[in-house]
Scaffold this motif. Structure first.
Motif, mmCIF file in Angstrom:
data_model
loop_
_atom_site.group_PDB
_atom_site.id
_atom_site.type_symbol
_atom_site.label_atom_id
_atom_site.label_comp_id
_atom_site.label_asym_id
_atom_site.label_seq_id
_atom_site.Cartn_x
_atom_site.Cartn_y
_atom_site.Cartn_z
ATOM 1 N N VAL A 1 0.842 -1.199 0.000
ATOM 2 C CA VAL A 1 0.000 0.000 0.000
ATOM 3 C C VAL A 1 0.877 1.248 0.000
ATOM 4 C CG1 VAL A 1 -1.670 1.327 1.354
ATOM 5 C CG2 VAL A 1 -1.999 -1.125 1.034
ATOM 6 N N LEU A 2 1.887 1.271 0.861
ATOM 7 C CA LEU A 2 2.784 2.424 0.924
ATOM 8 C C LEU A 2 3.497 2.633 -0.413
ATOM 9 C CD1 LEU A 2 4.142 4.693 2.518
ATOM 10 C CD2 LEU A 2 5.853 3.008 3.259
ATOM 11 N N ALA A 3 4.022 1.575 -1.000
ATOM 12 C CA ALA A 3 4.710 1.682 -2.289
ATOM 13 C C ALA A 3 3.755 2.178 -3.377
ATOM 14 C CB ALA A 3 5.315 0.335 -2.678
ATOM 15 N N SER A 4 2.522 1.708 -3.363
ATOM 16 C CA SER A 4 1.541 2.142 -4.358
ATOM 17 C C SER A 4 1.231 3.626 -4.223
ATOM 18 C CB SER A 4 0.249 1.337 -4.218
ATOM 19 O OG SER A 4 0.482 -0.022 -4.427
ATOM 20 N N VAL A 5 1.030 4.078 -3.012
ATOM 21 C CA VAL A 5 0.723 5.496 -2.783
ATOM 22 C C VAL A 5 1.910 6.360 -3.190
ATOM 23 C CG1 VAL A 5 0.274 7.223 -0.980
ATOM 24 C CG2 VAL A 5 -1.022 5.091 -1.012
ATOM 25 N N LEU A 6 3.114 5.973 -2.777
ATOM 26 C CA LEU A 6 4.296 6.750 -3.141
ATOM 27 C C LEU A 6 4.530 6.761 -4.650
ATOM 28 C CD1 LEU A 6 6.734 5.763 -0.258
ATOM 29 C CD2 LEU A 6 5.448 7.906 -0.537
ATOM 30 N N ALA A 7 4.293 5.628 -5.314
ATOM 31 C CA ALA A 7 4.450 5.569 -6.771
ATOM 32 C C ALA A 7 3.436 6.476 -7.459
ATOM 33 C CB ALA A 7 4.295 4.129 -7.265
ATOM 34 N N PHE A 8 2.207 6.491 -6.975
ATOM 35 C CA PHE A 8 1.178 7.368 -7.555
ATOM 36 C C PHE A 8 1.566 8.832 -7.366
ATOM 37 C CE2 PHE A 8 -2.795 9.798 -7.211
ATOM 38 C CZ PHE A 8 -3.332 9.536 -8.461
ATOM 39 N N TRP A 9 2.001 9.202 -6.177
ATOM 40 C CA TRP A 9 2.414 10.587 -5.929
ATOM 41 C C TRP A 9 3.591 10.973 -6.822
ATOM 42 C CZ3 TRP A 9 2.379 10.705 0.143
ATOM 43 C CH2 TRP A 9 1.068 10.824 0.592
ATOM 44 N N TRP A 10 4.573 10.076 -6.939
ATOM 45 C CA TRP A 10 5.735 10.366 -7.778
ATOM 46 C C TRP A 10 5.294 10.567 -9.224
ATOM 47 C CZ3 TRP A 10 7.939 7.852 -11.949
ATOM 48 C CH2 TRP A 10 9.168 8.349 -12.360
ATOM 49 N N TRP A 11 4.431 9.700 -9.716
ATOM 50 C CA TRP A 11 3.949 9.806 -11.090
ATOM 51 C C TRP A 11 3.222 11.131 -11.294
ATOM 52 C CZ3 TRP A 11 -1.368 8.650 -12.787
ATOM 53 C CH2 TRP A 11 -1.504 8.741 -14.171
ATOM 54 N N GLN A 12 2.357 11.502 -10.337
ATOM 55 C CA GLN A 12 1.634 12.764 -10.461
ATOM 56 C C GLN A 12 2.593 13.949 -10.440
ATOM 57 O OE1 GLN A 12 -1.926 13.497 -10.909
ATOM 58 N NE2 GLN A 12 -1.343 11.526 -11.774
ATOM 59 N N TRP A 13 3.644 13.852 -9.654
ATOM 60 C CA TRP A 13 4.631 14.917 -9.586
ATOM 61 C C TRP A 13 5.363 15.046 -10.922
ATOM 62 C CZ3 TRP A 13 10.221 14.613 -8.694
ATOM 63 C CH2 TRP A 13 10.784 15.860 -8.427
ATOM 64 N N GLN A 14 5.625 13.911 -11.572
ATOM 65 C CA GLN A 14 6.335 13.919 -12.847
ATOM 66 C C GLN A 14 5.497 14.510 -13.980
ATOM 67 O OE1 GLN A 14 9.607 13.041 -13.307
ATOM 68 N NE2 GLN A 14 9.589 12.944 -11.088
#
Length: 151
Positions: free
Chosen positions: A114-127
């Motif tokens: 769950v943590l990895a998924s949330v962080l990956a989504f945030w990173w993608w949105q930031w990119q």
């Protein structure tokens, strides 16, 4: 869950150290709704799929509010029936009980996913986020200046 709810109606509620079965179902439903709200909110914000993601988002938000109300009511009723402070237990993470009644296995792998998924989504949105506009610059002002230069 039904056995737990029937026990409450009969005046003999089962006590659980962790979430009771009804609370667990509501928690899982709220987590699933939070995921769906995130997806439909993202689709609405990025104008993906037309108008329906926004409509679904509003409906899901209403359902989420209702579930939060059910959860709060359940906490109040369960606190009263069992004569214990569940709000205090939720804030502290500790609830009285026998050691054999506690959680037998921690699901760290699920928490990590769950943590990895949330962080990956945030990173993608930031990119993919648009570049910020510098303070003091205005697209309309710079466009007007370009027109004035052309005259």
């Amino acid at each position: 869950m039904w056995r737990y709810l029937l026990g409450i109606l009969r005046g003999h509620p089962q006590r659980h150290v962790g979430h009771n079965p009804a609370g667990a179902v509501v928690i899982v439903a709220m987590l699933a709704l939070a995921s769906a709200l995130t997806m439909t909110g993202w689709a609405t914000y990025n104008d993906v799929g037309g108008n329906w993601p926004g409509e679904v988002h509003e409906a899901l938000a209403s359902i989420m509010l209702a579930l939060v109300g059910v959860h709060v009511a359940g906490v109040v009723v369960s606190s009263w029936l069992h004569r214990e402070n569940l709000v205090g237990a939720m804030l502290s993470g500790h609830k009285s009980g026998h050691p054999d009644e506690g959680i037998k296995r921690v699901w760290r792998s699920v928490a990590a996913i769950v943590l990895a998924s949330v962080l990956a989504f945030w990173w993608w949105q930031w990119q993919v986020a648009p570049a910020p506009i510098a303070p003091g610059s205005n697209a309309a002002t710079s466009h007007q200046t370009d027109r004035d230069d052309a005259d």
